[in-house]
Design an enzyme around this catalytic site. Structure first.
Site, PDB file in Angstrom:
ATOM      1  NE  ARG A 106      44.715 129.688  46.718  1.00  0.00           N
ATOM      2  CZ  ARG A 106      44.238 130.407  46.862  1.00  0.00           C
ATOM      3  NH1 ARG A 106      43.860 131.276  46.053  1.00  0.00           N
ATOM      4  NH2 ARG A 106      43.519 130.395  47.549  1.00  0.00           N
ATOM      5  CB  SER A 158      50.863 127.411  60.467  1.00  0.00           C
ATOM      6  OG  SER A 158      49.967 126.548  59.962  1.00  0.00           O
ATOM      7  N   GLY A 208      42.810 120.968  52.777  1.00  0.00           N
ATOM      8  CA  GLY A 208      43.732 120.526  53.651  1.00  0.00           C
ATOM      9  C   GLY A 208      43.335 121.694  55.475  1.00  0.00           C
ATOM     10  NE  ARG A 212      40.541 130.056  60.100  1.00  0.00           N
ATOM     11  CZ  ARG A 212      41.240 130.114  58.825  1.00  0.00           C
ATOM     12  NH1 ARG A 212      40.086 129.325  57.739  1.00  0.00           N
ATOM     13  NH2 ARG A 212      42.462 129.472  59.428  1.00  0.00           N
ATOM     14  CG  ASP A 272      47.166 130.238  49.850  1.00  0.00           C
ATOM     15  OD1 ASP A 272      47.878 129.263  49.538  1.00  0.00           O
ATOM     16  OD2 ASP A 272      46.086 130.455  50.528  1.00  0.00           O
TER      17      ASP A 272
END
Length: 435
Positions: A390, A169, A96, A29, A317
């Protein structure tokens, strides 16, 4: 030929302190908003992992100057209105976050572009982002009824919407807010449960005005952003793997320095405490809207719990490593309301169930989660990463409690979020003194 890494330990303990790499969500971001804004943005603590580097390359192709020196980044941008039309496709790799957030950003820009990804990302659904964007007037097209990459986006003036999200989300919310920043009128996003709020915090840091009221966020279109300085704290989702290791291995204790403590991300701390681990926040600080601090995690006897409801978006996550942790806890751990795991880098419900079962764990997959019985001894063996960072890190931590070595297929994917993971693992693991 697929690379394999063997990880083996002999009755280890985990001790020491660690500063995990910068937060992946915040790093993405910071690059995005620094490129949308006009002027200079300086970022410290940037995660130089594969996913975030893809985001940088995309904005370079849009005409934004980005210079990187390790974890320091300098962005000089003309602002979103002066981006250049790219001459090549914009490649998101396996990210993603990059793909979904870029759909919102590009839809409200003045450029036409085609967004692509690797084979794995190209199988991940984009419809959940495309549907609200198209209701704002976005022009997004592709094969398979526009649900998968590659997608072509023709930037245009959008109209604000009032959108009720079917599933909490942060990626969908962020895409809509980014689009709303360059839309006419007000854009409203309503969530059933609060997801990660890094986008809202950082929009305000770059000068945007928005209103947050419970699970609802409002932003007025037509706002111009200005470059600023951003400090990225350590990624708590990366720290979670060593937190779990400290919690489940007798005599272990790890201190995490400069780790992010954003309230929408600290579900892992709450779960560890509920299971019985010793967790102490030694320092708690704020830096321009993002909280960070020093956290200590130590071993204690663990109990199975139910993990469901509003806490799920705050640790989505971390659920793979929590599943491993649950195999070493007494009793049953139930994970529910986590269907989002099925549309991550891989189907994490299926992947975690399959890989832990190989080791002898008692794990049952459900439609929206898992049921784990513990404690169970884990055997060594082959574990696939599925190209999912992960899952790869979960496999490496499993070697700390398995009776034999773990052979991890395609461990290189771990560099997506934690390039120096194995260095930190070797630094924290100590041999146990003879009792």
């Amino acid at each position: 030929m697929v690379e394999t890494k063997t990880v083996t330990f002999n009755k280890p303990i985990v001790k020491g302190s660690v500063k995990v790499p910068g937060d992946k969500s915040i790093s993405h971001r910071a690059i995005m908003l620094g490129s949308i804004a006009e002027g200079r943005t300086r970022i410290k603590g940037f995660l130089d992992g594969d996913d975030c580097l893809r985001t940088i390359e995309i904005f370079k192709r849009l005409g934004v100057s980005i210079e990187r020196s390790g974890t320091d980044v300098l962005i000089t941008s003309p602002g979103i209105k002066k981006w250049v039309t790219p001459t090549e496709e914009l490649y998101a790799g396996n990210s993603g976050t990059t793909a979904r957030l870029m759909l919102g950003i590009l839809s409200g820009s003045a450029v036409t572009s085609t967004l692509t990804g690797d084979a794995s990302l190209s199988k991940r659904p984009m419809k959940r982002v495309i549907t609200p964007l198209q209701s704002m007037g976005a022009s997004i097209s592709g094969d398979e009824e526009g649900d998968f990459l590659p997608l072509t986006i023709v930037g245009s003036m959008l109209e604000g919407i009032d959108y009720k999200m079917p599933v909490a989300s942060a990626q969908v919310k962020s895409a809509i807010l980014f689009a709303g920043l360059n839309a006419k009128g007000e854009t409203v996003v309503r969530e059933s449960a609060v997801s990660r709020d890094h986008t809202e915090r950082m929009l305000q840091q770059f000068g945007a005005e928005l209103l947050k009221d419970g699970n609802t966020v409002r932003i007025q279109g037509g706002q111009a952003l200005s470059g600023t300085d951003v400090i990225v704290p350590g990624d708590i989702s990366s720290a979670a793997f060593f937190m779990a290791a400290a919690a489940m291995i007798k005599d272990s204790e790890v201190i995490f320095r400069n780790v992010g403590l954003n309230p929408t991300r600290t579900g892992i701390i709450e779960v560890l405490r509920q299971m019985g681990a010793e967790v102490e926040i030694l320092e708690h600080n704020g830096e321009k809207g993002e909280y960070y601090g020093v956290v200590k995690v130590a071993h204690s006897r663990l109990e199975g719990i139910e993990i469901s409801g509003d806490i799920i978006p705050t640790l989505i996550d971390e659920l793979p490593i929590i599943a491993l942790l649950a195999t070493q806890a007494t009793g049953t751990t139930v994970i529910k309301d986590a269907a989002e795991l099925r549309v991550k880098e891989t189907d994490r419900i299926a992947a975690v169930t399959d890989e832990l079962t190989k080791l002898g764990a008692k794990v049952e997959a459900t439609e929206d989660g898992m049921i784990i019985e513990g404690p169970t001894p884990l055997l060594g063996g082959e574990m696939k990463s599925y190209g999912d960072h992960r899952i790869g890190m979960m496999a490496a931590i499993a070697a700390l409690v398995s009776v034999g070595p773990i052979h991890i297929e395609d461990p290189s994917c771990i560099a997506i979020s934690y390039p120096n993971f194995f260095d930190h693992l070797s630094q924290l693991v100590q041999a146990r003194s003879e009792e």
